[in-house]
Scaffold this active site. Structure first.
Site, short mmCIF file in Angstrom:
data_model
loop_
_atom_site.label_atom_id
_atom_site.label_comp_id
_atom_site.label_asym_id
_atom_site.label_seq_id
_atom_site.Cartn_x
_atom_site.Cartn_y
_atom_site.Cartn_z
N CYS A 173 -12.62 -24.90 -9.33
CA CYS A 173 -12.53 -26.05 -8.43
C CYS A 173 -11.80 -27.20 -9.11
O CYS A 173 -12.19 -27.65 -10.18
CB CYS A 173 -13.92 -26.50 -7.99
N ASP A 224 -2.57 -18.48 -1.05
CA ASP A 224 -1.48 -18.38 -0.07
C ASP A 224 -1.38 -17.02 0.61
O ASP A 224 -0.31 -16.67 1.11
CB ASP A 224 -0.12 -18.68 -0.74
C1 LIG Z 1 -11.46 -27.06 1.65
C2 LIG Z 1 -11.53 -26.14 0.47
C3 LIG Z 1 -12.74 -25.95 -0.16
C4 LIG Z 1 -12.82 -25.08 -1.27
N1 LIG Z 1 -14.04 -24.86 -1.85
C5 LIG Z 1 -14.14 -23.95 -2.86
C6 LIG Z 1 -15.42 -23.60 -3.39
O1 LIG Z 1 -16.47 -24.08 -2.96
N2 LIG Z 1 -15.43 -22.71 -4.43
C7 LIG Z 1 -14.29 -22.13 -4.92
O2 LIG Z 1 -14.36 -21.33 -5.84
N3 LIG Z 1 -13.09 -22.43 -4.39
C8 LIG Z 1 -12.99 -23.30 -3.38
N4 LIG Z 1 -11.78 -23.54 -2.82
C9 LIG Z 1 -10.60 -22.78 -3.28
C10 LIG Z 1 -10.41 -21.52 -2.42
O3 LIG Z 1 -11.49 -20.63 -2.57
C11 LIG Z 1 -9.10 -20.80 -2.81
O4 LIG Z 1 -9.18 -20.44 -4.16
C12 LIG Z 1 -7.87 -21.67 -2.60
O5 LIG Z 1 -7.93 -22.37 -1.37
C13 LIG Z 1 -6.58 -20.85 -2.65
O6 LIG Z 1 -6.60 -19.85 -1.68
P1 LIG Z 1 -5.82 -20.01 -0.25
O7 LIG Z 1 -4.41 -20.36 -0.57
O8 LIG Z 1 -5.97 -18.67 0.39
O9 LIG Z 1 -6.50 -21.13 0.49
C14 LIG Z 1 -11.67 -24.42 -1.74
C15 LIG Z 1 -10.45 -24.63 -1.09
C16 LIG Z 1 -10.37 -25.46 0.00
C17 LIG Z 1 -9.05 -25.64 0.68
#
Ligand SMILES: Cc1cc2nc3c(=O)[nH]c(=O)nc-3n(C[C@H](O)[C@H](O)[C@H](O)COP(=O)(O)O)c2cc1C
Length: 347
Positions: A116, A218
């Site tokens: 995070c 992504d």
């Molecule tokens: C609004 C939001 C909240 C997130 N909360 C967490 C979380 O609680 N724990 C975590 O490991 N990653 C969290 N992430 C990261 C996502 O799990 C992921 O790693 C990141 O968004 C990249 O993937 P994506 O491009 O498919 O969104 C969060 C991302 C977003 C956008």
């Protein structure tokens, strides 16, 4: 024989089950933990549509025992799914205690957050800040592994900043400390969400560990998923923001891969979509209560509009995203996703 095999399509590796510790995960397309987004109503939908796994929103370890209803809700799961919760923290004893609490509550896999980037988490020196303290990261895994019998996993970024990709080293330490799956978001902490996720860079983690590896960042479509898998050498993919306004995103990738054939289909017609959004909205109100629920639901409504009803008249959009009245909201959702779309299509 799967439908894909019967029809002559060769199912992708994403369709195969994956063992995480003693758990058989039905397929290799996972729904990411997203605080404030992937709550129970969202995860229940993602799982019903065929996601192999849906990780609960992060819980801060120091707050686990407080038993606030909000935190308990973070860790609820629909029956029949593998209950994977996520903890963040930097005190090994506190993480161990939190993990024990969650295991007693029913957690079946405990994931540790090393990814995070939020300042309120890294400011507390947890989340991705732990990538700058590999020894402490390893001690956290060790403490949690010793505290519980369920499998422990870890989710991280490529590293803190460009030129310092230490995910392979951290992953190796985490696995040596007992972690049974590693997820890597193909960005550094300093990138936050800028640039494109680097799936190839995740391959260095593949070379470092033998446990199941999940590539993330992504991934929105089946083509993204196959490419991310090929470039990273990972065993599974994880979909986060690609599920905004379409909780079925991970399930659809699983289905395209040849899995999840019996899962719920996405709502493809205007009335089905309007009913679907009304039901999702109602579930959020039931979970959080009307006041908090209606505020919480607005971001989801905004995403549904952006994705499925982009031509909604601005005043209708504003009315829906500002109303405080549940019945009016349901009426407006119907207008946005059914009536206004019908008009737009007829024009
Ligand atoms: C609004 C939001 C909240 C997130 N909360 C967490 C979380 O609680 N724990 C975590 O490991 N990653 C969290 N992430 C990261 C996502 O799990 C992921 O790693 C990141 O968004 C990249 O993937 P994506 O491009 O498919 O969104 C969060 C991302 C977003 C956008």
């Amino acid at each position: 024989m799967s439908d894909a095999q019967k029809s002559g399509d060769v199912p992708s590796r994403l369709a195969k089950p994956l063992m995480v510790g003693n758990h058989v995960i039905a397929n290799r397309v996972f729904c990411a933990p997203m605080s404030g987004v992937s709550d129970f109503p969202f995860r229940a939908r993602a799982l019903a549509h065929g996601a192999g796994l849906a990780v609960a929103e992060m819980t801060v370890a120091s707050r686990v025992g407080e038993g606030t209803s909000r935190d308990t809700l973070r860790r609820a799961f629909p029956d029949g799914s593998v209950r994977i919760i996520q903890l963040a923290g930097r005190d090994p004893a506190m993480m161990a205690e939190a993990a024990r609490f969650c295991e007693a509550e029913g957690a079946e896999i405990i994931d540790i957050n090393f990814g995070c980037p939020a300042k309120k988490v890294t400011g507390g020196l947890a989340g991705s800040a732990l990538m700058r303290e590999p020894d402490l990261a390893a001690r956290l895994v060790e403490a949690v592994v010793s505290a519980v019998r369920v499998p422990v996993t870890a989710k991280m970024r490529l590293g803190w900043e460009a030129g310092a990709h230490n995910a392979p080293a951290i992953a190796r330490l985490a696995v040596a400390a007992g972690a049974q799956m590693i997820t890597v978001h193909g960005r550094t902490r300093c990138q936050f969400y800028q640039g494109a996720a680097d799936w190839s860079a995740v391959a260095a983690v593949r070379d470092a560990v033998c446990v199941p590896l999940v590539v993330n960042g992504d991934i929105v479509t089946a083509a993204d998923a196959e490419r991310a898998l090929a470039l990273s050498g990972a065993d599974a993919v994880m979909v986060g923001r690609g599920g905004y306004g379409q909780p079925w995103a991970a399930g659809m990738i699983a289905r395209a891969a040849g899995a999840a054939r019996d899962a719920d289909r996405p709502p493809l017609t205007r009335p089905a979509l309007a009913d679907y959004v009304i039901a999702h909205h109602q579930d959020m109100l039931t979970l959080y209560g009307i006041g908090q629920g209606i505020r919480h639901a607005r971001k989801h409504l905004g995403w549904y509009i952006d994705r499925h009803a982009p031509h909604t008249p601005p005043e209708l959009r504003t009315a829906l995203l500002t109303t405080h009245a549940p019945q009016e909201a349901a009426l407006l959702i119907w207008q946005v996703f059914h009536d206004a779309q019908a008009l737009a299509e007829a024009a």
